[in-house]
Scaffold this motif. Structure first.
Motif, PDB file in Angstrom:
ATOM      1  N   THR A 584     -23.494  28.158  82.365  1.00  0.00           N
ATOM      2  CA  THR A 584     -21.729  28.192  82.969  1.00  0.00           C
ATOM      3  C   THR A 584     -21.054  27.594  82.280  1.00  0.00           C
ATOM      4  OG1 THR A 584     -22.398  28.661  85.504  1.00  0.00           O
ATOM      5  CG2 THR A 584     -20.242  28.429  85.272  1.00  0.00           C
ATOM      6  N   LEU A 593     -20.126  33.138  81.633  1.00  0.00           N
ATOM      7  CA  LEU A 593     -21.439  32.892  81.231  1.00  0.00           C
ATOM      8  C   LEU A 593     -21.552  33.140  79.294  1.00  0.00           C
ATOM      9  CD1 LEU A 593     -22.861  34.692  84.467  1.00  0.00           C
ATOM     10  CD2 LEU A 593     -22.516  32.673  84.041  1.00  0.00           C
ATOM     11  N   ASN A 612     -20.115  32.638  87.578  1.00  0.00           N
ATOM     12  CA  ASN A 612     -21.333  31.327  87.579  1.00  0.00           C
ATOM     13  C   ASN A 612     -22.178  31.422  88.329  1.00  0.00           C
ATOM     14  OD1 ASN A 612     -20.218  31.747  90.267  1.00  0.00           O
ATOM     15  ND2 ASN A 612     -18.699  30.306  90.073  1.00  0.00           N
ATOM     16  N   ALA A 614     -25.375  32.339  87.156  1.00  0.00           N
ATOM     17  CA  ALA A 614     -26.064  33.299  86.543  1.00  0.00           C
ATOM     18  C   ALA A 614     -28.275  33.387  87.444  1.00  0.00           C
ATOM     19  CB  ALA A 614     -26.275  33.569  84.877  1.00  0.00           C
ATOM     20  N   TYR A 624     -24.855  38.109  88.704  1.00  0.00           N
ATOM     21  CA  TYR A 624     -24.424  36.466  88.772  1.00  0.00           C
ATOM     22  C   TYR A 624     -22.871  37.214  89.723  1.00  0.00           C
ATOM     23  CZ  TYR A 624     -20.157  39.383  85.843  1.00  0.00           C
ATOM     24  OH  TYR A 624     -19.173  40.177  86.176  1.00  0.00           O
TER      25      TYR A 624
END
Length: 726
Positions: A584, A593, A612, A614, A624
């Motif tokens: 991120t 990402l 964010n 992931a 994600y």
């Protein structure tokens, strides 16, 4: 008649008594004289000879007589609200009183209390008896946990460069160093005392008290010397709910409190009318949807309730909502952004004409807005030039500025010319929350600093988490200090990496078959914890984040590799082939990402509409999170597939994946497991406040978790003045 407040005690020398409001103890004349001598010399080490000369006034006094007097005075001063000995022994030097006398006119005194029931007021006597309750964690403390736990990238503001001009054109603040001329501890209960709020007439001080057993209550104190010259506090507490102080209504003695049932299923905003303090009337205003990152505020005319609300639970973005308390209708005043925390802190001006609020975007550089209820217009009055997690927002006494506490300083944002002034506090003084008594006096909480130390975060191992009959919970470590993030090696069941601050600073540690080994020697004076630990699939590299910088630790060469040192990285996850990481990345006001190639160090952007947390599922598919929802990655934009939306606002708006299991948790202690193959959902509640979950890739019956252990944190009164040039 002289009266001296010593911690929970009111000392009346002329009557030879100490009283805590519920009990009064008569002291012997010798002990009265001894206590008075300590009280007029607070904190000073008084030698045995000084005591002999002043108290006994004899040429010789037997040591046993001195020992006995000190022991009896200590015993008389013991109180459940005290977390330390009232009289400290200094070896070979003497004794000192640890209870700071309260002499400022702003400081209060104690005696009667009342307890409120969930939606029903009831008067009772205050008690410090422990309650065995379920655990809970309310904003703004929740906001702090998010910041430290690795879900945000910054905690303390970057140190601004000194400037000499009185007005800045580059957005940087003018720095004014100040001296603290008066600093006094004003609360003594065990646990965390936070969010001090002075009433508009400056006569009542309200604050939240998080107790060691997990209970949370609100205390309201009468300031100044009251009738009977005793300290007065009212306690709002019950066995069924946990209470969080919100705000005072402008120009009134109406206090807004949020009450949440301990199972998280019921939430209410309650109005407490303290115009006849210590008596009060309580009125239910409206229901609330659960925990949010922020506070609520009632308008001057009592018609509107302003609050922040998320659509996807904790950590999804918050919108600013106005609810009409007469009709029950709601309006969205400021929509939630696609990423970031959104609207958090808010505060009405003293006359109720303007609502100030903070918008936390993806970059975590707060935007400051004003809303005019009369015209329904919003104006962006400024953006702070550095990333900072704000727990407080206050109007200045003259209503010309907004006050923002920031750990080692107090920011003043002047609305007329949009200038910033930073009052730089001396070393050792920390302000996370504050309420102004005057332009240079405030009640404060040091919430931002002490929370990550003193053993506040600990790691536990949970065996059979969803079998309450056979479930076992063990603390992973017993060392002094905090431990936080953890990741089990994907190749060796006997190893796990974790973060701990056992040696004066946060370091990466390895537990190898029960033996702890320190892997890193990072800066000791850096308060930022290590978080977001991730092992490569082959077990060789450990990636982690510290101060939004990316590090790799090579377990074969025993080498630390600073990989990206740009203060913009969070939440690394390894690619399935171990060739790189998905990160991120925060750039400006964008949070997306990106994929980092370890060989070339090239970055390629993956998502274009925010993203964010992931993770890869068991099929190697990238998943994600965005705005409280779980997505399957396709093109990083419109083609991405929404898989899950958070249906319970008490849960964190994120899922942790392990094989075919999806986990989520709440700060109330709830854990939920969803089996992707069978579609089965299992739930459990732990007797701890949860800050993070760390699944064991080798054993689905094992979970590791970061839990919160309540530290000691008291409120203080401070007074400052510009520093004297040396």
């Amino acid at each position: 008649m002289e009266k001296i407040v010593l911690g929970p005690w009111v000392f009346t020398p002329s009557e030879y008594t100490i009283s805590d409001g519920s009990t009064e103890t008569e002291l012997e004349p010798l002990l009265t004289k001894l206590l008075h001598y300590f009280a007029v010399n607070p904190g000073k080490i008084l030698s045995r000879q000084q005591l002999v000369d002043t108290i006994w006034q004899q040429s010789y006094v037997d040591d046993n007589a001195i020992n006995r007097a000190i022991s009896e005075l200590r015993k008389a001063l013991q109180h459940p609200a005290l977390s330390q000995t009232p009289i400290k022994t200094h070896h070979r030097k003497g004794y000192s009183l640890q209870l700071q006398p309260l002499t400022s006119p702003a400081i209060s005194t104690i005696a009667a209390t009342a307890a409120g029931q969930f939606s029903e007021p009831q008067t009772a006597t205050i008690s410090v008896t422990k309650k065995h309750t379920s655990v809970f964690w309310l904003a703004p403390l929740a906001l702090l946990l998010l910041g430290i736990g690795g879900m945000m990238f910054y905690f303390f503001p970057a140190e601004p460069e000194p400037v000499t001009q009185s007005r800045q054109s580059d957005g940087k603040p003018q720095i004014i160093e100040v001296d603290i001329v008066n600093q006094q501890k004003i609360t003594w209960y065990k646990g965390i005392e936070s969010r001090p709020l002075l009433s508009p007439d400056k006569q009542l001080l309200a604050y939240s008290h998080s107790q060691p057993d997990g209970a949370i209550r609100v205390l309201i104190r009468k300031l100044g010397i009251s009738s009977g010259n005793t300290l007065q506090e009212v306690a709002i507490e019950s066995n069924d709910a946990l209470y969080s102080v919100q705000t005072w209504q402008p120009q009134s003695l109406n206090l807004l409190i949020q009450a949440v049932s301990k199972d998280g299923k019921q939430c209410e905003y309650l109005n407490y009318d303290f115009s006849q303090y210590p008596k009060y009337q309580v009125t239910k205003l409206t229901q609330c949807s659960g925990l949010v990152l922020g506070v609520a505020q009632v308008s001057l005319d009592s018609q509107w309730l302003y609050y922040s609300k998320s659509s996807g639970g904790m950590y999804s973005s918050n919108a600013l909502i106005a609810e009409n308390l007469i009709s029950g209708t709601t309006q969205t005043l400021h929509a939630a952004p696609s990423a970031g925390l959104g609207v958090t802190m808010l505060a009405l001006s003293g006359d109720g004409s303007k609502l100030a609020y903070i918008l936390m975007p993806e970059s975590n550089k707060p935007d400051i807005y004003l809303y005019d209820p009369a015209t329904r217009e919003h104006s962006l009055v400024g953006s702070l030039p550095f990333a900072i997690l704000l727990l407080g927002l206050e109007w200045s006494i003259d209503q010309a500025s907004l006050i923002l506490p920031g750990a080692d300083g107090i920011l003043q944002y002047r609305l007329a010319d949009k200038s910033l002034t930073l009052l730089k506090l001396p070393d050792g003084v920390t302000v996370g929350e504050l309420s102004l008594l005057d332009h240079n006096q405030a009640y404060i909480s040091a919430l931002t600093a002490a929370i990550a130390t003193q053993g506040s975060f600990q790691l536990v191992r949970i065996n059979l988490p969803f079998n309450e009959a056979e479930r076992q919970i063990h603390f992973v470590n017993d060392a002094a200090g905090s431990s936080m993030a953890l990741a089990v090696s994907p190749t060796d069941v006997s190893k796990y990496a974790f973060a701990a601050n056992w040696t004066g600073g946060w370091q990466l540690w390895l537990n190898n078959d029960g033996k702890n080994i320190q892997l890193t020697e990072l800066a000791q004076d850096d308060p930022m914890p290590i978080n977001s630990i991730s092992w490569s699939g082959d077990g060789r590299y450990i990636a982690f984040i510290k101060q939004a910088n990316l590090y790799l630790y090579d377990t074969q060469r025993h080498q630390l590799i600073p990989k990206r040192q740009s203060n913009d990285v969070g939440q690394p996850i390894w690619l399935p082939d171990n060739s790189g990481l998905v990160l991120t990345l925060v750039q400006g006001k964008s949070q997306n990402l990106w994929q980092l190639d370890l060989v070339s160090n090239d970055l390629s952007q993956l998502t274009f509409t925010a993203g964010n947390f992931a993770q890869y599922d068991s099929n190697g598919q990238l998943l994600y999170h965005r705005d409280g929802k779980l997505y399957q990655f396709v093109d990083g934009a419109k083609q991405d597939i929404e898989l899950k939306a958070n249906s319970d606002s008490n849960y964190m708006a994120m899922w942790t994946l392990q094989a075919d299991q999806q986990y989520r948790y709440s700060m109330l202690g709830h854990i939920e497991q969803f089996d992707v193959i069978s579609g089965e959902t299992r739930q459990s509640q732990l007797p701890y406040q949860l800050v993070g979950l760390h699944p064991d890739p080798h054993n689905p019956d094992n979970l590791y978790a970061t839990v919160f252990v309540t530290p000691e944190l008291a409120l203080e009164f401070i007074q400052w003045q510009p520093a004297v040039a040396k």
